[in-house]
Design a protein around this motif. Structure first.
Motif, PDB file in Angstrom:
ATOM      1  N   HIS A   1       0.289  -1.642 -10.958  1.00 41.57           N
ATOM      2  CA  HIS A   1       1.161  -2.520 -10.178  1.00 41.57           C
ATOM      3  C   HIS A   1       0.442  -3.189  -9.006  1.00 41.57           C
ATOM      4  O   HIS A   1       1.083  -3.856  -8.193  1.00 41.57           O
ATOM      5  N   GLY A   2      -0.877  -3.012  -8.912  1.00 35.98           N
ATOM      6  CA  GLY A   2      -1.646  -3.670  -7.860  1.00 35.98           C
ATOM      7  C   GLY A   2      -1.316  -3.189  -6.463  1.00 35.98           C
ATOM      8  O   GLY A   2      -1.412  -3.946  -5.495  1.00 35.98           O
ATOM      9  N   VAL A   3      -0.917  -1.916  -6.351  1.00 33.52           N
ATOM     10  CA  VAL A   3      -0.582  -1.315  -5.049  1.00 33.52           C
ATOM     11  C   VAL A   3      -1.793  -0.519  -4.561  1.00 33.52           C
ATOM     12  O   VAL A   3      -2.341   0.296  -5.299  1.00 33.52           O
ATOM     13  N   ALA A   4      -2.210  -0.750  -3.326  1.00 34.10           N
ATOM     14  CA  ALA A   4      -3.390  -0.069  -2.781  1.00 34.10           C
ATOM     15  C   ALA A   4      -3.055   1.363  -2.385  1.00 34.10           C
ATOM     16  O   ALA A   4      -2.011   1.614  -1.770  1.00 34.10           O
ATOM     17  N   LEU A   5      -3.945   2.297  -2.733  1.00 32.90           N
ATOM     18  CA  LEU A   5      -3.833   3.656  -2.213  1.00 32.90           C
ATOM     19  C   LEU A   5      -4.387   3.661  -0.792  1.00 32.90           C
ATOM     20  O   LEU A   5      -5.538   3.281  -0.561  1.00 32.90           O
ATOM     21  N   ALA A   6      -3.567   4.071   0.171  1.00 34.24           N
ATOM     22  CA  ALA A   6      -4.044   4.164   1.552  1.00 34.24           C
ATOM     23  C   ALA A   6      -4.984   5.362   1.684  1.00 34.24           C
ATOM     24  O   ALA A   6      -4.633   6.477   1.300  1.00 34.24           O
ATOM     25  N   LEU A   7      -6.174   5.116   2.218  1.00 38.10           N
ATOM     26  CA  LEU A   7      -7.136   6.181   2.493  1.00 38.10           C
ATOM     27  C   LEU A   7      -6.978   6.571   3.953  1.00 38.10           C
ATOM     28  O   LEU A   7      -7.087   5.719   4.842  1.00 38.10           O
ATOM     29  N   ILE A   8      -6.702   7.852   4.217  1.00 39.78           N
ATOM     30  CA  ILE A   8      -6.394   8.255   5.586  1.00 39.78           C
ATOM     31  C   ILE A   8      -7.336   9.347   6.074  1.00 39.78           C
ATOM     32  O   ILE A   8      -7.749  10.215   5.323  1.00 39.78           O
TER      33      ILE A   8
ATOM     34  N   ALA B   1       0.862  -1.185   0.000  1.00 33.58           N
ATOM     35  CA  ALA B   1       0.000   0.000   0.000  1.00 33.58           C
ATOM     36  C   ALA B   1       0.893   1.228   0.000  1.00 33.58           C
ATOM     37  O   ALA B   1       2.055   1.173   0.441  1.00 33.58           O
ATOM     38  N   LEU B   2       0.351   2.334  -0.496  1.00 27.34           N
ATOM     39  CA  LEU B   2       1.127   3.575  -0.588  1.00 27.34           C
ATOM     40  C   LEU B   2       0.278   4.733  -0.091  1.00 27.34           C
ATOM     41  O   LEU B   2      -0.894   4.848  -0.462  1.00 27.34           O
ATOM     42  N   GLU B   3       0.884   5.564   0.756  1.00 26.49           N
ATOM     43  CA  GLU B   3       0.177   6.708   1.336  1.00 26.49           C
ATOM     44  C   GLU B   3       0.881   8.001   0.966  1.00 26.49           C
ATOM     45  O   GLU B   3       2.085   8.144   1.184  1.00 26.49           O
ATOM     46  N   VAL B   4       0.109   8.929   0.388  1.00 29.27           N
ATOM     47  CA  VAL B   4       0.601  10.292   0.188  1.00 29.27           C
ATOM     48  C   VAL B   4      -0.283  11.236   0.988  1.00 29.27           C
ATOM     49  O   VAL B   4      -1.450  10.942   1.240  1.00 29.27           O
ATOM     50  N   ARG B   5       0.286  12.360   1.376  1.00 22.33           N
ATOM     51  CA  ARG B   5      -0.465  13.321   2.187  1.00 22.33           C
ATOM     52  C   ARG B   5      -0.698  14.639   1.446  1.00 22.33           C
ATOM     53  O   ARG B   5      -0.991  15.653   2.060  1.00 22.33           O
ATOM     54  N   ASN B   6      -0.555  14.605   0.143  1.00 24.52           N
ATOM     55  CA  ASN B   6      -0.888  15.746  -0.711  1.00 24.52           C
ATOM     56  C   ASN B   6      -2.203  15.416  -1.411  1.00 24.52           C
ATOM     57  O   ASN B   6      -2.220  14.634  -2.362  1.00 24.52           O
ATOM     58  N   ARG B   7      -3.279  16.001  -0.956  1.00 24.22           N
ATOM     59  CA  ARG B   7      -4.599  15.590  -1.436  1.00 24.22           C
ATOM     60  C   ARG B   7      -4.776  15.844  -2.929  1.00 24.22           C
ATOM     61  O   ARG B   7      -5.518  15.107  -3.590  1.00 24.22           O
ATOM     62  N   THR B   8      -4.093  16.841  -3.464  1.00 27.20           N
ATOM     63  CA  THR B   8      -4.267  17.134  -4.887  1.00 27.20           C
ATOM     64  C   THR B   8      -3.602  16.087  -5.785  1.00 27.20           C
ATOM     65  O   THR B   8      -3.815  16.084  -6.999  1.00 27.20           O
ATOM     66  N   TRP B   9      -2.789  15.216  -5.196  1.00 30.38           N
ATOM     67  CA  TRP B   9      -2.137  14.173  -5.990  1.00 30.38           C
ATOM     68  C   TRP B   9      -3.044  12.977  -6.249  1.00 30.38           C
ATOM     69  O   TRP B   9      -2.680  12.090  -7.028  1.00 30.38           O
ATOM     70  N   LEU B  10      -4.194  12.919  -5.572  1.00 27.92           N
ATOM     71  CA  LEU B  10      -5.090  11.765  -5.715  1.00 27.92           C
ATOM     72  C   LEU B  10      -5.872  11.895  -7.021  1.00 27.92           C
ATOM     73  O   LEU B  10      -7.088  12.070  -7.038  1.00 27.92           O
ATOM     74  N   ARG B  11      -5.138  11.798  -8.118  1.00 29.91           N
ATOM     75  CA  ARG B  11      -5.721  11.964  -9.446  1.00 29.91           C
ATOM     76  C   ARG B  11      -5.337  10.770 -10.322  1.00 29.91           C
ATOM     77  O   ARG B  11      -4.514   9.938  -9.941  1.00 29.91           O
TER      78      ARG B  11
ATOM     79  N   GLN C   1     -15.472   8.974  -1.043  1.00 33.17           N
ATOM     80  CA  GLN C   1     -16.494   8.169  -1.700  1.00 33.17           C
ATOM     81  C   GLN C   1     -16.949   8.791  -3.027  1.00 33.17           C
ATOM     82  O   GLN C   1     -17.286   8.086  -3.969  1.00 33.17           O
ATOM     83  N   SER C   2     -16.943  10.122  -3.096  1.00 38.52           N
ATOM     84  CA  SER C   2     -17.457  10.788  -4.289  1.00 38.52           C
ATOM     85  C   SER C   2     -16.398  10.985  -5.373  1.00 38.52           C
ATOM     86  O   SER C   2     -16.715  11.364  -6.497  1.00 38.52           O
ATOM     87  N   ARG C   3     -15.142  10.735  -5.038  1.00 41.59           N
ATOM     88  CA  ARG C   3     -14.073  10.940  -6.022  1.00 41.59           C
ATOM     89  C   ARG C   3     -14.038   9.811  -7.045  1.00 41.59           C
ATOM     90  O   ARG C   3     -14.686   8.787  -6.871  1.00 41.59           O
ATOM     91  N   GLU C   4     -13.201  10.010  -8.063  1.00 42.64           N
ATOM     92  CA  GLU C   4     -13.021   8.922  -9.020  1.00 42.64           C
ATOM     93  C   GLU C   4     -12.499   7.695  -8.280  1.00 42.64           C
ATOM     94  O   GLU C   4     -12.008   7.774  -7.166  1.00 42.64           O
ATOM     95  N   ASP C   5     -12.609   6.577  -8.930  1.00 40.68           N
ATOM     96  CA  ASP C   5     -12.341   5.298  -8.289  1.00 40.68           C
ATOM     97  C   ASP C   5     -10.961   5.273  -7.634  1.00 40.68           C
ATOM     98  O   ASP C   5      -9.933   5.372  -8.297  1.00 40.68           O
ATOM     99  N   LEU C   6     -10.961   5.136  -6.302  1.00 34.94           N
ATOM    100  CA  LEU C   6      -9.708   5.121  -5.551  1.00 34.94           C
ATOM    101  C   LEU C   6      -9.233   3.700  -5.248  1.00 34.94           C
ATOM    102  O   LEU C   6      -8.237   3.518  -4.550  1.00 34.94           O
ATOM    103  N   VAL C   7      -9.950   2.703  -5.736  1.00 27.90           N
ATOM    104  CA  VAL C   7      -9.539   1.311  -5.530  1.00 27.90           C
ATOM    105  C   VAL C   7      -8.487   0.960  -6.570  1.00 27.90           C
ATOM    106  O   VAL C   7      -8.736   1.025  -7.770  1.00 27.90           O
ATOM    107  N   THR C   8      -7.306   0.601  -6.105  1.00 28.27           N
ATOM    108  CA  THR C   8      -6.196   0.340  -7.032  1.00 28.27           C
ATOM    109  C   THR C   8      -5.579  -1.048  -6.829  1.00 28.27           C
ATOM    110  O   THR C   8      -4.590  -1.381  -7.467  1.00 28.27           O
ATOM    111  N   ALA C   9      -6.153  -1.851  -5.935  1.00 26.42           N
ATOM    112  CA  ALA C   9      -5.629  -3.191  -5.678  1.00 26.42           C
ATOM    113  C   ALA C   9      -6.790  -4.093  -5.268  1.00 26.42           C
ATOM    114  O   ALA C   9      -7.943  -3.646  -5.214  1.00 26.42           O
ATOM    115  N   ASP C  10      -6.497  -5.352  -4.957  1.00 30.64           N
ATOM    116  CA  ASP C  10      -7.563  -6.268  -4.558  1.00 30.64           C
ATOM    117  C   ASP C  10      -7.816  -6.236  -3.049  1.00 30.64           C
ATOM    118  O   ASP C  10      -8.523  -7.075  -2.504  1.00 30.64           O
ATOM    119  N   PHE C  11      -7.220  -5.255  -2.373  1.00 30.13           N
ATOM    120  CA  PHE C  11      -7.508  -5.017  -0.957  1.00 30.13           C
ATOM    121  C   PHE C  11      -7.492  -3.516  -0.737  1.00 30.13           C
ATOM    122  O   PHE C  11      -6.996  -2.756  -1.585  1.00 30.13           O
TER     123      PHE C  11
END
Length: 266
Positions: A161-168, A141-151, A180-190
């Motif tokens: 690469h099947g890496v999960a975006l950490a939702l914090i 999983a990968l976590e960024v803390r710059n909200r504008t990067w979640l694009r 929930q309202s953003r574009e699909d944030l699911v990037t892995a099978d977990f």
């Protein structure tokens, strides 16, 4: 499946509250595992654990328990993913001793301020070189803390690469409803969720983590549809609460479980 736990199990402030009074620290993990089915290790961020330490964790964990851990800061902060291959290899070699108790491994990054030499583009470029070097057979999983990067550019890279975006849950990041309202944030099978809270604000009020001092019921309720949606997509959801979220992480897990059981499915 939903797996909830805390970020770390080693807080001495939990003695006599979550842990039996007088329980030595060496007995914390074994006791913790009687209550929760997963934990996130914070200590691995500061140094790669010895293989003997990881084997000790493995011996103390029951069947079905999964231990998640942060990548060492040498990979994410000091080297910024560049030239970190030896550290990654050493970290994974140690964590492999958990065997079937090994949960997701988190690449946690700091907030990159404007004017920082790390920009959205340069971060993504480094990640695009680094992620293909990660071996198969793990959950990352990968976590960024710059909200504008979640694009899309970052999300597509993680998905490739099947890496999960950490939702914090963090003051700098979107609220649950925004996720929930953003574009699909699911990037892995977990999915990987972290309830972090506002470290600076809460430490002005307390630095003891033995009781709840902030009522998070309202925020917690807003996460229910997010988690249900993820589970509805067949995701395994890992979620971890920090002491800084409300004051006492085990109580935060219990509050989530209570609200979860009282919230009807849509």
């Amino acid at each position: 499946a939903l797996r909830l736990g805390t970020s770390s199990w080693s807080s001495s402030d939990w003695n006599g509250v979550f842990y039996p009074e007088g329980l030595p620290p060496g007995g914390y993990l074994r006791h913790y595992a009687t209550r929760f089915r997963t934990v996130e290790v914070d200590a691995t961020f500061y140094r790669i654990p010895s293989e003997s330490m990881v084997m000790k964790w493995r011996r103390e964990l029951p069947d079905g328990f999964l231990l998640a851990a942060k990548f060492p800061r040498s990979v994410t902060h000091d080297k910024g993913l560049a030239g970190a291959g030896d550290d990654v290899t050493a970290f994974l070699r140690a964590m492999d001793h958990l065997g079937d108790r090994l949960g997701p491994l988190l690449l946690q990054f700091p907030y990159f301020r404007k004017g920082s030499e790390t920009t959205e583009e340069s971060f993504r470029e480094r990640a695009s070189r680094f992620l293909p070097t990660l071996p198969g057979g793990y959950r990352f999983a990968l976590e960024v803390r710059n909200r504008t990067w979640l694009r899309a550019p970052l999300l597509d890279l993680l998905r490739k690469h099947g890496v999960a975006l950490a939702l914090i849950d963090h003051p700098w990041m979107p609220r649950a409803g925004d996720y929930q309202s953003r574009e699909d944030l699911v990037t892995a099978d977990f999915s990987y969720l972290r309830w972090l809270g506002d470290r600076y604000a809460i430490e002005k009020r307390t630095t003891s983590w033995d009781k709840v001092i902030i009522d998070r019921s309202r925020e917690m309720k807003s996460w229910m549809p997010v988690v249900r949606k993820l589970l509805g997509r067949g995701q395994t959801v890992f979620g971890y609460f920090n002491n800084h979220y409300a004051g006492h992480a085990p109580a935060s897990v219990e509050l989530f479980e209570q609200i979860w059981s009282e919230t009807p499915e849509p």
